[in-house]
Design a protein around this motif. Structure first.
Motif, PDB file in Angstrom:
ATOM      1  N   ILE A   1     -58.421 -26.882 -32.894  1.00  0.00           N
ATOM      2  CA  ILE A   1     -59.260 -25.947 -33.058  1.00  0.00           C
ATOM      3  C   ILE A   1     -60.700 -26.385 -33.561  1.00  0.00           C
ATOM      4  N   THR A   2     -60.750 -27.371 -34.291  1.00  0.00           N
ATOM      5  CA  THR A   2     -61.999 -27.877 -34.879  1.00  0.00           C
ATOM      6  C   THR A   2     -62.624 -28.818 -33.993  1.00  0.00           C
ATOM      7  N   GLY A   3     -61.902 -29.634 -33.037  1.00  0.00           N
ATOM      8  CA  GLY A   3     -62.627 -30.722 -32.317  1.00  0.00           C
ATOM      9  C   GLY A   3     -62.958 -29.803 -30.923  1.00  0.00           C
ATOM     10  N   VAL A   4     -62.078 -29.201 -30.689  1.00  0.00           N
ATOM     11  CA  VAL A   4     -62.506 -28.458 -29.169  1.00  0.00           C
ATOM     12  C   VAL A   4     -63.616 -27.270 -29.628  1.00  0.00           C
ATOM     13  N   GLY A   5     -63.423 -26.544 -30.683  1.00  0.00           N
ATOM     14  CA  GLY A   5     -64.346 -25.616 -31.038  1.00  0.00           C
ATOM     15  C   GLY A   5     -65.541 -26.140 -31.281  1.00  0.00           C
ATOM     16  N   ARG A   6     -65.783 -27.061 -31.982  1.00  0.00           N
ATOM     17  CA  ARG A   6     -67.251 -27.924 -32.205  1.00  0.00           C
ATOM     18  C   ARG A   6     -67.595 -28.247 -30.887  1.00  0.00           C
ATOM     19  N   TYR A   7     -66.951 -28.792 -29.914  1.00  0.00           N
ATOM     20  CA  TYR A   7     -67.614 -29.320 -28.567  1.00  0.00           C
ATOM     21  C   TYR A   7     -68.103 -27.986 -27.880  1.00  0.00           C
ATOM     22  N   LEU A   8     -67.011 -26.849 -27.805  1.00  0.00           N
ATOM     23  CA  LEU A   8     -67.578 -25.736 -26.797  1.00  0.00           C
ATOM     24  C   LEU A   8     -68.796 -25.119 -27.430  1.00  0.00           C
TER      25      LEU A   8
END
Lengths: 338, 71
Positions: free
Chosen positions: A208-215
């Motif tokens: 959630i942190t990695g994908v959320g940050r990128y998106l």
């Protein structure tokens, strides 16, 4: 001079050929922007045209789950110095670490909660990992996570600390980076920038942190929705309820600023949705997929957009858990209840 | 008396090893378990009491505790 047969196919140390699917080792099969896991639209569980849902099937990673992405990222930067890699895991990280470590020649030990399905424990032993089962109540320092406490003790005890090293997925920034560099860009590319909602479960909180940050960096309007079990005691291995958790036990890599909402789901809804997914779409996924999808389907009733739902793994590792659900279903059918 | 030295292990490893050690004893057998910190002492004591193992306590120095256990 002509090429040798080995040069033609792809010898040791060569890069992956995703087009021909030729690889110089198994690790090269781990998904990335040039080799993404599939994104599959759901047509029958979600008939809404206004709110389309796509499952990102992480089972297509070489070791069978979303955790394959982080296992290699965490191990490649770890100075093991001949020590055994030890990690608490509800199965998927353990299996991924064991596979990657085997390919790198590193010994692995996994501390696993007792409530994890037998299938996962068998797989870990099949892979040659040493498996230690831990009661959730084993350690007062980690009240509901004995496996984490056990690894903490192995790393901290004078007698054992020189023999072990832990990647520590709860605190390892590479857990986040793996998703920021691969899962996030894959989703953005696969939806041609059209994704409006992203749904993922809370566990170590790396996805959630990695994908959320990128998106969010691509489009701050994208809604990032996290799913947690409705109770701390649940049957959704890999998921964690963080609501009510003291800061001390919160995964250190969690970045709440990228999350718009945290919604909860019951075991029953999660398993029912996983069964519905299998029976209506032909997609056999694990119960955490059911949990995340259940929340996405609630949104489908009222919203518009294009949602991507992480499907962390497949159903096969949970056959014994599903068997209980199916037995209960049969019992209800015999009594004439729906 | 048979002894088990767990002074170099912290909780919950000390608790796991203590439990395994007690499980390996015969009924009625007495043994001594050495522990190296108060956290281990508390958790081992709690676990063994729950298993209805008879316990006696000795304090041997600042970071050295002994539990006399009778299964």
């Amino acid at each position: 001079m002509g090429q040798s047969n080995q040069d033609r196919v792809g010898g040791k140390g060569k890069g992956p050929d995703h087009k021909l699917k030729v690889y110089s080792d198994i690790i090269q099969l781990i998904a990335g922007p040039d080799n993404p896991t599939p994104l599959v639209r759901l047509n029958r569980v979600n008939p809404s045209e206004d709110f389309q849902i796509y499952l990102k099937l992480e089972r297509y990673n070489p070791f069978g789950s979303v955790k394959d992405r982080i296992a290699y990222e965490m191990l490649k930067g770890l100075e093991t110095g001949g020590r055994t890699v030890v990690e608490p895991s509800s199965g998927n990280t353990g299996i991924a670490l064991a596979c990657v470590a085997n390919a790198m020649g590193i010994p692995v030990e996994i501390a696993i909660p007792k409530m994890v399905p037998e299938e996962k424990k068998v797989m870990l032993r099949f892979l040659g990992a040493k498996v230690t089962e831990a009661d959730d109540e084993l350690c007062p320092l980690f009240p509901t996570e004995g496996a984490r406490g056990l690894v903490n003790a192995l790393i901290g005890s004078p007698k054992t600390r020189d023999s072990y090293v832990s990647p520590n997925q709860y605190e390892n920034e590479m857990n986040v980076q793996a998703h920021y560099r691969s899962t996030g860009p894959e989703i953005w590319k696969q939806t041609r920038g059209g994704v409006t909602h992203f749904f993922a479960g809370l566990g170590t909180c790396g996805t959630i942190t990695g994908v959320g940050r990128y998106l969010k960096e691509q489009n701050p309007q994208i809604k990032v929705i996290a799913i947690e079990p409705s109770s701390p005691k649940h049957r959704l291995p890999g998921m964690k309820r963080i609501t009510g958790l003291s800061e001390e036990f919160m995964p250190k890599i969690l970045d709440r600023s990228v999350i718009d909402e945290i919604l909860e789901v019951s075991d029953e809804d999660a398993y029912d949705t996983a069964l519905e997914l299998a029976r209506k779409e032909g997609i056999a996924a694990g119960p955490t997929t059911g949990a995340i999808l259940h929340v996405a389907l609630r949104h489908a009733g009222s919203g518009t957009g294009l949602a991507v739902v992480i499907s962390p793994d497949d159903a096969f590792k949970y056959a014994s858990f599903y068997q209980e659900v199916l037995q209960a279903e049969s019992a209800r059918a015999r009594k004439g209840k729906p | 008396m048979i002894e088990c030295d767990l002074t170099d292990l912290i909780c919950p490893l000390s608790k796991m090893k203590a439990t395994q050690f007690v499980d390996s004893l015969s009924d009625g057998q007495t043994a001594k378990i050495w522990l190296g910190d108060t956290e281990s002492l508390k958790s081992v004591t709690r676990e063994l009491k729950a298993r209805q193992v008879k316990l006696a306590f000795e304090h041997n120095g600042q970071n050295r505790f002994a539990l006399i256990v009778t299964k």
